[in-house]
Structures are given as structure tokens and as C-alpha cells.
Design a protein around this motif. Structure first.
Motif, short mmCIF file in Angstrom:
data_model
loop_
_atom_site.label_atom_id
_atom_site.label_comp_id
_atom_site.label_asym_id
_atom_site.label_seq_id
_atom_site.Cartn_x
_atom_site.Cartn_y
_atom_site.Cartn_z
N ASN A 133 0.69 -0.97 0.03
CA ASN A 133 0.07 -0.04 -0.01
C ASN A 133 0.78 1.25 -0.10
O ASN A 133 0.52 2.35 -0.74
CB ASN A 133 -0.89 0.04 1.25
N TYR A 134 2.04 1.16 0.68
CA TYR A 134 3.00 2.66 0.80
C TYR A 134 3.58 2.57 -0.49
O TYR A 134 3.71 3.73 -1.08
CB TYR A 134 4.00 2.17 1.91
N ASN A 135 3.88 1.45 -1.02
CA ASN A 135 4.52 1.52 -2.26
C ASN A 135 3.64 2.03 -3.50
O ASN A 135 4.06 3.11 -4.25
CB ASN A 135 4.92 0.01 -2.84
N ILE A 176 3.31 5.87 -2.85
CA ILE A 176 4.55 7.02 -3.36
C ILE A 176 4.51 6.77 -5.07
O ILE A 176 4.88 7.72 -5.74
CB ILE A 176 5.96 6.28 -3.10
N LEU A 177 4.28 5.57 -5.70
CA LEU A 177 4.21 5.49 -7.18
C LEU A 177 3.11 6.36 -7.69
O LEU A 177 3.09 6.89 -8.92
CB LEU A 177 3.91 4.10 -7.58
N THR A 178 1.72 6.36 -6.97
CA THR A 178 0.75 7.30 -7.36
C THR A 178 1.13 8.54 -7.57
O THR A 178 0.87 9.54 -8.54
CB THR A 178 -0.58 6.64 -6.80
N ASP A 194 -4.04 5.82 4.53
CA ASP A 194 -4.98 5.43 3.98
C ASP A 194 -4.82 5.89 2.41
O ASP A 194 -4.23 6.97 2.04
CB ASP A 194 -6.24 6.14 4.32
N PHE A 195 -5.03 5.02 1.42
CA PHE A 195 -4.63 5.31 0.09
C PHE A 195 -5.37 6.34 -0.52
O PHE A 195 -4.64 7.08 -1.36
CB PHE A 195 -4.69 3.84 -0.93
N LYS A 196 -6.62 6.37 -0.64
CA LYS A 196 -7.43 7.44 -1.28
C LYS A 196 -7.01 8.59 -0.64
O LYS A 196 -6.89 9.51 -1.36
CB LYS A 196 -8.83 7.05 -1.05
N ASN A 197 -6.97 8.75 0.75
CA ASN A 197 -6.74 10.29 1.14
C ASN A 197 -5.33 10.40 0.95
O ASN A 197 -4.94 11.63 0.81
CB ASN A 197 -7.08 10.05 2.66
N SER A 198 -4.34 9.46 1.04
CA SER A 198 -3.04 9.68 1.06
C SER A 198 -2.47 10.25 -0.51
O SER A 198 -1.33 10.78 -0.86
CB SER A 198 -2.05 8.78 1.38
N THR A 199 -3.28 9.87 -1.45
CA THR A 199 -3.02 10.14 -3.04
C THR A 199 -3.64 11.33 -3.33
O THR A 199 -3.77 11.61 -4.64
CB THR A 199 -2.96 9.06 -3.98
N SER A 200 -4.42 11.93 -2.38
CA SER A 200 -5.15 13.38 -3.00
C SER A 200 -4.39 14.28 -2.60
O SER A 200 -3.36 14.68 -1.81
CB SER A 200 -6.54 13.34 -2.14
N LYS A 201 -4.78 15.50 -3.31
CA LYS A 201 -4.07 16.88 -3.27
C LYS A 201 -4.62 17.32 -2.07
O LYS A 201 -5.88 16.94 -1.30
CB LYS A 201 -4.53 17.90 -4.26
N ASN A 219 -1.91 15.50 0.98
CA ASN A 219 -2.60 15.02 2.16
C ASN A 219 -1.60 14.44 2.95
O ASN A 219 -1.50 14.15 4.16
CB ASN A 219 -3.82 14.21 1.91
N PHE A 220 -0.74 13.28 2.23
CA PHE A 220 0.02 12.58 2.67
C PHE A 220 1.38 13.41 3.45
O PHE A 220 2.03 14.06 2.75
CB PHE A 220 0.35 11.45 1.85
N ALA A 221 1.74 13.04 4.75
CA ALA A 221 3.07 13.29 5.20
C ALA A 221 3.34 14.83 4.87
O ALA A 221 4.54 15.21 4.53
CB ALA A 221 4.34 12.83 4.79
#
Length: 220
Positions: A101-103, A106-108, A210-217, A131-133
Motif C-alpha cells: 500500500n505504501y509502495n 508513492i508510485l501514484t 489510507d490510500f485514497k486520502n494519501s494520494t489526494s491533493k 494530504n500525505f506526510a
């Protein structure tokens, strides 16, 4: 007579060995010591995970790649990202599901930045528009901790929601809060999920990853 002497000697040696041999059961002073149950193991695991995440042994959550002539972010440093994945595996706290999931996070993000779906920013001095980090710490979803104590993450208190022999859902709260601590800290919860891999509980999901939240602006 000689045979009788050998039998007595052998019996004496066996009795002496039994007295000297270390006990293989977990008995102390007549009480049986039970191994830590699953809930205790899960609480210990999440404390270890957050302590590790906040330590110098952890990973650079956002391995940003910048241009040579400026500090604009143009993507993710995938060589550094590969090292991050290896460190997550070596920590032995994280299930394969969490690492993948973390991978994918970052790739997304790397692809979104390269396709300019996320506006460029100065990597040195500006918060990433992610949103992420960015604005809060993914390991805790907080910017600080609610008390000034050594090893504050050792006070995390786990509440298990569902649990079987293979997986469990839970959340953690800040434990041992003072009576005058702000109510928002007392109400705070952080969701996570665990699975058992090779007989050991490992983290499969953390709310801050969380993937959805972490890959959002940021703001979405």
C-alpha cells in the motif's frame, strides 16, 4: 550384586539430572505464567510501530525528487523509495499488504506530480500540496503529542474492535492523560488493522496511510 549397584547408580543419576535440569514449563513459585495474549501483543506492536516511525531508524516518507537547477519537486526519488521498502520489510512490524500500500501511494504520487495533476512546489521551504506526510504526521495524524513525557508513544492505549486468529480491527488513543488535558486529545482515535503472518501479528493498515486520502491533493 554388581547389576543391582549399576541400577541404583543409574537411578541416582537420573534423579539428579531431573533436579538440575531447567524447567521447560513456564512455572514460577507454583504459578503458571501465561504468554501475552493477542490483545497485549497488538498493543505492544502498535507502540513499537509508532516509536519506530518517529525514530531515526524510520523512513523518509516523501522521498522527493527535485530538479538540478531549482528545488522544485518533479516527482519521487524511486531509488530512495526502494530503500524505504527494504527498511519497512526489515523492521518486521509491517505486513506485506501495508508495504505494498505504501509502495502504491508513492508510485501514484510520483505519476500525478509528473503528469502535473499536482502543482509544483518548492521542496525546500514549502509544505507539499498533498494530504500525505505534509501538514500532519501519518504515524499519529497529529502535529505534536498531548503531554511532555519521555517516550510518549509508550502511553498509547489500544482498543480492539474485532479479532480472530488471523486478523483484527482496532484503534488507539492517548493513554494516561492528565485531568486538565484538552478534550480534543481525549476524543482522538487512530484506526488500524493487523494480520498474523508466520505466527506474528503485523500492521496491515494505518489510518494515516489510507490510500485514497494519501494520494489526494491537500484539502481534498
Amino acid at each position: 550384586m554388581r547389576y543391582f549397584t549399576l541400577v541404583v547408580l543409574a537411578g541416582h543419576l537420573l534423579f539428579s539430572w531431573q533436579q538440575a535440569a531447567p524447567k521447560t514449563t513456564s512455572e514460577t513459585a507454583g504459578k503458571t505464567i501465561k504468554p501475552a495474549d493477542d490483545k497485549a501483543q497488538i498493543q505492544q506492536l502498535i507502540r513499537q510501530v509508532v516509536n519506530w516511525g518517529e525514530s531515526a531508524k524510520s523512513i523518509n516518507l516523501l522521498p522527493l525528487l527535485t530538479t538540478n537547477k531549482s528545488d522544485y519537486c518533479i516527482g519521487m526519488n524511486l531509488k530512495m523509495h526502494k530503500l524505504n521498502l527494504e527498511k519497512l520489510k526489515a523492521a518486521n512490524f509491517f505486513a506485506a499488504e501495508f508495504i505494498e500500500n505504501y509502495n502504491q501511494i508513492i508510485l501514484t504520487l510520483d505519476q500525478k506530480i509528473r503528469r502535473k495533476e499536482i502543482e509544483k512546489w518548492h521542496a525546500n521551504g514549502e509544505l507539499p500540496p498533498l494530504n500525505f506526510a505534509s501538514n500532519v504526521d501519518p504515524w499519529t495524524l497529529c502535529q505534536d503529542v498531548p503531554y511532555d513525557k519521555p517516550n510518549p508513544y509508550d502511553f498509547i492505549k489500544t482498543n480492539v474492535i474485532t479479532l480472530d486468529n488471523h486478523q483484527g480491527m482496532a484503534y488507539w488513543k492517548w493513554g494516561k492523560l492528565d485531568a486538565n488535558t484538552d478534550a480534543s486529545w481525549k476524543a482522538f482515535t487512530y484506526r488500524f488493522r493487523v494480520v498474523k503472518e508466520n505466527g506474528k501479528w503485523k500492521v496491515a493498515y494505518l489510518q494515516g496511510f489510507d490510500f485514497k486520502n494519501s494520494t489526494s491533493k491537500a484539502g481534498l
